[in-house]
Design an enzyme around this catalytic site. Sequence first.
Site, PDB file in Angstrom:
ATOM      1  CE  LYS A  18      -4.212  -1.648   2.072  1.00 27.68           C
ATOM      2  NZ  LYS A  18      -5.236  -1.585   3.328  1.00 27.68           N
ATOM      3  CG  ASP A  73      -9.743  -0.393   6.553  1.00 27.65           C
ATOM      4  OD1 ASP A  73      -8.813  -1.037   6.807  1.00 27.65           O
ATOM      5  OD2 ASP A  73     -10.804  -0.951   6.805  1.00 27.65           O
ATOM      6  N   GLY A 161      -2.164  -8.248  -2.145  1.00 27.11           N
ATOM      7  CA  GLY A 161      -3.552  -8.482  -1.614  1.00 27.11           C
ATOM      8  C   GLY A 161      -4.480  -9.556  -2.294  1.00 27.11           C
ATOM      9  CG  ASP A 163      -4.658  -6.734  -6.494  1.00 25.11           C
ATOM     10  OD1 ASP A 163      -5.796  -6.371  -6.138  1.00 25.11           O
ATOM     11  OD2 ASP A 163      -3.701  -5.835  -6.667  1.00 25.11           O
TER      12      ASP A 163
END
Length: 283
Positions: A18, A73, A161, A163
């Site tokens: 991130k 988030d 994540g 993806d």
Amino acid sequence: MKNKKISKILIGTNNRGKLREIANLLPKKVKVFSTKDFNLKSPKETGKTFKSNALIKAKYFSKKTNLICLSDDSGLEIDVLKKKPGIYSARWGGKKSDFNKAMQRVYKELDKKDKEWRTKKVSARFICALVIYWPNRKKIYSLGKISGKISKTKKGKNGFGYDPIFIPNGHKRTFAEMKRELPHVRPSLRIYTSLISAYGKGGQWAKAKLVFEALHEERYEVDTGVYNALLNAALNAAHYNEVYSIFKSMPARGIQHNVTTYNTLLTSHGRQRRLHDMEAAWR
């Protein structure tokens, strides 16, 4: 009063993926700090929504550093699993947030629900809440959503994540299969969408437009959700001619209008008291 330009900002996350993703979106002139620069651990995410958890992090890190903080988030909602994992998306990967384990759990839960789920469309969506928090307690919220479905198998190596198991609507590839045109980690479409929305809500149309232009420069497969965010950014900044121009350009770019885009156009015409154009929009 003009908005004071942000010269430095803290990205409030201990997730390296991130951090890279968000940092790559910000203007080069902005000095970016990470939580590791201050040896800060993340606060407990006790909120019940993505927005509340993003605020908890942004507020906490801003107070600890006296810097403007941008926190997010995000997570995956799967309809047949009653929108799980949702705000617990990272926690499905265990204490170390291992997303390979998290994706395995998704498949395990789907198998429990319906052994034949791979023969059907399993609707899902990625949600990303962004909060920019100032030391003076000023804050800007934004919520971005991208709808799609769960892939039958994990595919692709890009992104992070969930993806590899998420296919956005209008596409045949997972997020993780989508090409990177640049050598650095390519920011995901959902982060771009949320950033456009955040700038729009803050009345910073020029910055919202720059983010949108970056999408085209990096050859992202832009969808209606991105255009919705851009239209609203122009509307919030009272750039009504831009609203109309963006709306008219969508079909030529292969983007279909929906109820939201029509409502934005009608709102724009209404604020200008262009009643004739409001009627014409539905013809």
